[in-house]
Design an enzyme around this catalytic site. Structure first.
Site, PDB file in Angstrom:
ATOM      1  N   ASP A   1       0.844  -1.193   0.000  1.00  0.00           N
ATOM      2  CA  ASP A   1       0.000   0.000   0.000  1.00  0.00           C
ATOM      3  C   ASP A   1       0.883   1.249   0.000  1.00  0.00           C
ATOM      4  OD1 ASP A   1      -1.960   1.873   0.357  1.00  0.00           O
ATOM      5  OD2 ASP A   1      -2.162   1.500   2.521  1.00  0.00           O
TER       6      ASP A   1
ATOM      7  N   ASP B   1      -3.840   4.007   2.772  1.00  0.00           N
ATOM      8  CA  ASP B   1      -5.284   3.815   3.005  1.00  0.00           C
ATOM      9  C   ASP B   1      -5.594   2.374   3.421  1.00  0.00           C
ATOM     10  OD1 ASP B   1      -4.965   2.456   0.635  1.00  0.00           O
ATOM     11  OD2 ASP B   1      -6.583   3.466  -0.439  1.00  0.00           O
TER      12      ASP B   1
ATOM     13  N   ASP C   1      -2.041  -1.042  -3.724  1.00  0.00           N
ATOM     14  CA  ASP C   1      -2.337  -0.280  -4.939  1.00  0.00           C
ATOM     15  C   ASP C   1      -1.232  -0.441  -5.983  1.00  0.00           C
ATOM     16  OD1 ASP C   1      -0.330   1.468  -3.827  1.00  0.00           O
ATOM     17  OD2 ASP C   1      -1.925   2.259  -2.532  1.00  0.00           O
TER      18      ASP C   1
ATOM     19  N   ASP D   1      -6.299  -9.840 -15.222  1.00  0.00           N
ATOM     20  CA  ASP D   1      -7.348 -10.824 -14.955  1.00  0.00           C
ATOM     21  C   ASP D   1      -8.621 -10.329 -15.636  1.00  0.00           C
ATOM     22  OD1 ASP D   1      -8.949 -12.775 -13.619  1.00  0.00           O
ATOM     23  OD2 ASP D   1      -7.570 -12.703 -11.911  1.00  0.00           O
TER      24      ASP D   1
ATOM     25  N   GLU E   1      -8.653 -20.216 -16.235  1.00  0.00           N
ATOM     26  CA  GLU E   1      -9.062 -20.930 -15.024  1.00  0.00           C
ATOM     27  C   GLU E   1     -10.174 -21.888 -15.430  1.00  0.00           C
ATOM     28  OE1 GLU E   1     -10.902 -20.093 -10.597  1.00  0.00           O
ATOM     29  OE2 GLU E   1     -11.696 -19.049 -12.312  1.00  0.00           O
TER      30      GLU E   1
ATOM     31  N   ASP F   1      -8.215 -18.266  -3.973  1.00  0.00           N
ATOM     32  CA  ASP F   1      -9.508 -18.895  -3.693  1.00  0.00           C
ATOM     33  C   ASP F   1      -9.409 -20.023  -2.682  1.00  0.00           C
ATOM     34  OD1 ASP F   1     -11.051 -17.335  -5.392  1.00  0.00           O
ATOM     35  OD2 ASP F   1     -10.545 -18.563  -7.130  1.00  0.00           O
TER      36      ASP F   1
END
Ligand code: NOJ
Ligand code: MG
Length: 541
Positions: free
Chosen positions: A27, A31, A35, A104, A263, A329
């Protein structure tokens, strides 16, 4: 001799690809949310590690119900990640360092907040109506028995037009209708937009669920049939999906050296043949497709060997495998206990396996410091799956916690309050500490990556298992016409003795327990507990 393998159009065959979960990597503005500028700050680290490409989980505009896998604008960057200028800087800074960028792309569905869906739901004759999948249900019943992969029915009733829309995932992610030609060409232009900015490929989210049965027939397979690997499920792997992938590939091929990795959702995980069917060599489908079976394997040499053997055998000639141990995941240690122990011994066995197999390795951020699966208190859980199924299933946050960089506040991830807690199981487990500790898993990864890059045999050689001592030892060869490398992995916490058919005569390339460059000449080796050793075999000429 080949030219520099990472330079050509087939760069993805010899590449090591690093998956960044952007919210949790670094980051830059305090925040609490990672990013793009944060990623730029860490490019030198990734160069040092030796990765050739990074895959960014979604960075597009999104209400973030499913952490960006619910896109509301495919041509804009989500403001917490930065803006288009930051993205261009990331591409240019990465390319300066010969690191490629993979985005992605979520094609199966949008966010419920996408303006297309907002329009589509207005009326049955809205021009965007056909971009989604709408159906009438018989009185008080859903249109059919199709389920959402995230629990419950796949159909949600929408009052405005009294019809149901279909969603493979959350109801906040309505599925698109890929039979609509306008929609297809819109997405081709989305691809070109990002390709024109110089990116190097796409990871195609859940690509095999893109098209559903045109007759909306009930799904037949019982749970048992699915568990036995019957994948003739009506909401995935439809013949038209392959046709669409061909078209996506055509767009990619308008540019040079673009890689598509898909995927492929299979139940049970690791339906090798099905995954490989998306790679066929006769027509141009995907360059790479994920097979998640290593992730789910038990901690057993024999098991790994059988999975790898089947996977290698199912890859068509000229197609190329890829290998992966974890992702955003799944638990970082699912199906096995390789990260449950306090030492990193098992994680090193897995690292050696991943980086000496045939096929493109994908490393999930933090895997190189053996980050553990985090425990997140209920009140801090962000993943809607975790909220829905807690405590039976705590969701996916456990593998999405902030990267651990150093000993400063929040382990260097952010000066603000991180969006998910930093998981500090062990104060030593961060990049800075591990860079300074000789035996660390991070330095081991660094060396393995360098070794892989320097060896045509490890990059392109064939794979062949040679010794499997039950649960305990797996040894295999990688070989080309010129070279032969033996990899020995001891999965057990005890010494193991291995007897070789012929005398082994070689030189250690890397080992957890032996000195590199040491000569080894023997027919009998005593392996240390959890030893991984890679040996270059001396050939006669
Ligand atoms: C697969 C992604 O990896 C997962 O995170 C997401 O929830 C679903 N696809 C839906 O996009
Ligand atoms: Mg930030």
């Amino acid at each position: 001799m080949m030219s520099n393998p990472t330079e050509g159009e087939d760069w993805w065959k010899s590449a090591v690809i690093y998956q960044i979960y952007p919210a949790s990597f670094n980051d830059s503005d305090g925040d609490g949310f990672g990013d793009l500028r944060g990623i730029v700050q860490k490019l030198d680290y990734l160069t040092w590690l030796g990765v050739d490409a990074i895959w960014l989980s979604p960075i597009f505009q999104s209400p973030m119900f499913d952490m960006g896998y619910d896109v509301s604008d495919y041509l804009a960057i989500h403001p917490s990640f930065g803006n288009l200028e930051d993205f261009k800087e990331l591409v240019s800074e990465a390319h300066k360092r010969k690191i490629r960028i993979i985005l992605d792309l979520v094609l199966n569905h949008t966010s419920i907040e996408h303006p297309w869906f907002q329009e589509s739901r207005l009326s049955e004759n809205n021009p965007k109506r056909d971009w989604y999948i709408w159906r009438n249900g018989p009185t008080l019943r859903k249109p059919n028995n199709w389920k959402s992969l995230y629990g419950g029915s796949g159909w949600t009733y929408d009052k405005a037009t009294r019809q149901y829309y279909f969603h493979t995932f959350f109801r906040q992610q309505p599925d698109l209708n890929w039979r609509n030609p306008e929609l297809r060409s819109y997405f081709f232009s989305v691809m070109r937009f990002w390709l024109d900015l110089g990116i190097d490929g796409f990871r195609l989210d859940a690509i095999n669920v893109l098209v559903k049965d045109p007759e909306f027939r009930d799904a037949q397979p019982s749970l048992l049939a699915q568990l036995l690997g019957k994948e003739n499920y009506v909401t995935r792997n439809q013949p038209e999906t392959y046709q669409i992938i061909l078209e996506l590939r055509e767009v990619a091929d308008e540019y040079k050296g673009i890689m598509l990795v898909g995927e492929i959702y299979t139940l049970p995980p690791g339906n090798h043949r099905l995954v490989a069917s998306y790679l066929t060599n006769t027509v141009n489908l995907l360059h790479l497709a994920f097979n998640f079976s290593l992730i789910f394997s038990r901690w057993s040499a024999k098991r790994f060997s059988s999975i790898i053997g089947k996977w290698m055998d199912s890859i068509p000639v000229e197609a190329w495998p890829c290998n992966v141990l974890s992702n955003h995941d799944l638990n970082r240690s699912i199906g096995s206990d390789w990260l449950k122990s306090s030492s990193d011994d098992k994680a090193k066995v897995m690292a050696t396996l991943l980086l000496t197999l045939k096929g493109t390795p994908f490393i999930y951020y933090g895997e190189e410091i053996a980050m553990r699966n985090a425990w997140i208190p209920k009140r801090k859980i962000k993943d809607p799956l975790g909220k829905r199924f807690w405590p039976i299933y705590q969701g996916r946050d456990c593998s999405r916690t902030p990267m651990r960089w150093n000993n400063s506040k929040n382990e260097g991830f952010s000066t603000g309050e991180p969006w998910l807690p930093v998981y500090s199981d062990n104060t030593e487990r961060n990049v800075l500490n591990q860079m300074n500790y000789n035996n660390s898993i991070l330095l081991f990864y660094h060396k393995l990556l360098a070794l892989r890059k320097s060896s045509l045999c490890l990059l392109y050689g064939e794979w062949n298992a040679c010794i499997i001592d039950g649960k305990n030892v797996l040894a295999y060869y990688r070989y080309t016409l010129e070279e032969k490398i033996l990899i020995i992995l001891n999965f057990s916490n005890r010494q193991r003795h291995i007897h070789l058919k012929d005398e082994l005569d070689g030189c250690i390339l890397i080992s957890t327990h032996r000195r590199a460059d040491e000569q080894i000449k023997a027919t009998f080796i005593v392996l240390f507990p959890y030893e991984s050793t890679v040996i270059l075999i001396r050939t006669n000429d």
